[in-house]
Design an enzyme around this catalytic site. Structure first.
Site, PDB file in Angstrom:
ATOM      1  N   SER A 178       0.822  -1.219   0.000  1.00  0.00           N
ATOM      2  CA  SER A 178       0.000   0.000   0.000  1.00  0.00           C
ATOM      3  C   SER A 178       0.852   1.263   0.000  1.00  0.00           C
ATOM      4  CB  SER A 178      -0.900  -0.004   1.236  1.00  0.00           C
ATOM      5  OG  SER A 178      -1.541   1.251   1.382  1.00  0.00           O
TER       6      SER A 178
ATOM      7  N   TYR B 225      -2.040   5.461  -4.399  1.00  0.00           N
ATOM      8  CA  TYR B 225      -3.139   6.417  -4.273  1.00  0.00           C
ATOM      9  C   TYR B 225      -2.644   7.688  -4.942  1.00  0.00           C
ATOM     10  CZ  TYR B 225      -6.069   3.834  -0.949  1.00  0.00           C
ATOM     11  OH  TYR B 225      -6.910   2.926  -0.363  1.00  0.00           O
TER      12      TYR B 225
ATOM     13  N   THR C 271      -5.310   2.750  -7.342  1.00  0.00           N
ATOM     14  CA  THR C 271      -6.625   2.579  -6.716  1.00  0.00           C
ATOM     15  C   THR C 271      -7.497   3.794  -6.998  1.00  0.00           C
ATOM     16  OG1 THR C 271      -5.675   1.194  -5.008  1.00  0.00           O
ATOM     17  CG2 THR C 271      -7.825   2.165  -4.529  1.00  0.00           C
TER      18      THR C 271
ATOM     19  N   LYS D 256      -7.439  -0.383  -9.981  1.00  0.00           N
ATOM     20  CA  LYS D 256      -8.164  -1.097  -8.916  1.00  0.00           C
ATOM     21  C   LYS D 256      -9.458  -0.361  -8.593  1.00  0.00           C
ATOM     22  CE  LYS D 256      -7.399  -3.053  -4.247  1.00  0.00           C
ATOM     23  NZ  LYS D 256      -7.945  -2.275  -3.157  1.00  0.00           N
TER      24      LYS D 256
ATOM     25  N   HIS E   8     -13.243  -2.512  -2.746  1.00  0.00           N
ATOM     26  CA  HIS E   8     -12.477  -2.100  -1.563  1.00  0.00           C
ATOM     27  C   HIS E   8     -12.994  -2.820  -0.307  1.00  0.00           C
ATOM     28  CE1 HIS E   8      -9.445   1.171  -0.797  1.00  0.00           C
ATOM     29  NE2 HIS E   8      -9.726   0.888   0.450  1.00  0.00           N
TER      30      HIS E   8
END
Ligand SMILES: Cc1cc2nc3c(=O)[nH]c(=O)nc-3n(C[C@H](O)[C@H](O)[C@H](O)COP(=O)(O)O)c2cc1C
Ligand SMILES: O=C(O)C(=O)c1ccccc1
Length: 389
Positions: A130, A154, A180, A262, A286
């Site tokens: 992440s 992100y 994402t 994603k 998610h």
């Protein structure tokens, strides 16, 4: 790396010959133990989802509507669990989904990103690291060894920072970028709101930002001297709700690594993504943490797969056991990821806990194929499933 049936070695045979495992053997028990050991705020954050959690729960129950047709005398004495993604053969179709607070799920040290990477290296199950980690992505990548790591991005509201994060991921050795798109802003999460607790706003799991030269250049004083100001800046730039399909060409141009999107649940989006030159789609809602009231992710998978054509589709959201992995593969996923299951494994048993969760899933996956007569995960098709009536 174990092969053909070796997945059952250890965990399954130990259990047959009287060695009682210390770690939970069912998902329900794993969840109960995690709730007991995790601090309430962390438990709520990980276990919770959007709104009344209908979509989160529906993600799990959606799997109950499909059943695998067992086939007898099918010659599945040896099973091949491997899958291929971006020219690389992976030993199994399982992956570790990106979990932003995995660092904190290592209750002892808060080094859960590193510990998870070690579990990935020990099992050969690829890790998707992440953006929101307690340790910088470079340190996480080092723990992975030869096991593939993908970097989950992100995209912040600062193009230069986006570019910097992607450059660093390339330099650190990640082999794909997962962008994402379902979390350009944080969802409505009653459990966290009622505890008034959100880890990142306490400055946790922001190591990739605080260590980034572009992020640091935006601050008057370094994060070490004023973590609150740095956290405040993070909150300003975290999400970019103004991103549109027009930005895909730019995102695509940032790297020569495979790029996956994603959060793709609609076939129209899948087509736009493929037309825009992405290398993979990641069908997910998610884990029901972002928008409530939507479809279970599994129900979206077949249409996304059809729209994707040759482009591989990774799936997550609601996978709790090996039969779920089988069903997602049969509906067309090339690989299947889990989020909460390994987060709980980490909280309950550290690195051994993550490995335990993965080994249980793989042993059960292998046995399911053996018993139901399927010689490989790659050969599963929709025709092998029937709707449960
Ligand atoms: C605590 C937690 C944190 C998460 N953080 C991220 C993240 O940083 N980036 C991301 O793309 N997805 C994140 N997700 C979503 C997961 O990648 C995945 O889509 C989801 O957990 C799958 O559902 P499952 O938990 O039912 O397996 C997070 C999920 C959880 C539970
Ligand atoms: O908690 C999450 O699921 C997550 O990925 C996240 C992290 C930071 C802001 C918004 C969502």
């Amino acid at each position: 790396m174990p092969n053909h049936g070796d997945w059952q070695l250890g965990i399954y045979f130990d259990g047959l010959v009287g060695k009682v495992p210390e770690l939970p053997m069912s998902y329900g028990e794993l969840e109960r133990r995690a709730e007991q050991v995790m601090p309430p705020e962390l438990w709520s954050y990980v276990a919770g989802g959007a709104g009344d959690e209908r979509t989160q729960n529906a993600n799990v129950t959606a799997f109950e509507r499909w059943g695998l047709m067992p086939r007898m005398l099918a010659g599945a004495a040896e099973r091949d669990l491997s899958t291929e993604l971006f020219g690389r053969r992976l030993p199994t179709p399982l992956m570790l989904a990106p979990v932003g607070v995995i660092g904190l799920c290592d209750l002892a040290e808060g080094r859960g990103d590193l510990v998870t990477a070690r579990a990935a290296a020990a099992t050969g199950v690829p890790m998707i690291a992440s953006t929101l980690s307690q340790d910088p992505m470079e340190d996480v990548a080092r723990e992975l060894g030869d096991t593939p790591g993908w970097f989950q991005l992100y995209p912040p509201n600062d193009p230069e920072l986006t570019e910097s994060l992607v450059r660093r991921a390339e330099a650190a050795g990640y082999s794909a970028i997962v962008v994402t798109l379902d979390t350009l802003t944080l969802g409505w999460r009653p459990r966290d709101l009622s505890l008034a607790s959100f880890p990142q706003l306490k400055g946790q799991c922001l190591a990739n930002y605080f260590s980034d030269p572009v992020f640091r250049s935006r601050l008057a004083v370094p994060p070490e001297e004023d973590p609150e100001a740095a956290t405040g800046h993070w909150a300003m730039i975290f999400g970019n709700q103004r991103l549109t399909w027009d930005d895909l060409a730019w995102l695509r141009s940032l790297t020569s690594l495979p790029v996956l999107l994603k959060g793709i649940c609609s076939p129209e989006d899948a087509r736009r993504a493929v037309d825009g030159g992405v290398d993979g789609l990641y069908c997910s809602n998610h884990g029901g943490r972002q928008a409530n009231g939507g479809l279970p992710a599994l129900d979206c998978l077949p249409e996304v797969v059809d729209a994707a054509g040759e482009v591989p589709v990774v799936f997550d959201s609601g996978v709790r056991g090996a039969p779920d992995v089988v069903k997602a593969l049969a509906l067309g996923a090339r690989a299947v990821a889990v989020g909460r299951p390994y987060s709980y494994g980490l909280a309950v048993g550290g690195q051994a806990g993550v490995e335990h969760v993965l080994r249980c899933l793989l042993a059960e996956l292998d046995l399911t194929l053996a018993i139901d007569g399927y010689a490989s995960t790659a050969s599963l098709t929709r025709g092998d499933l029937r709707p449960v009536r």
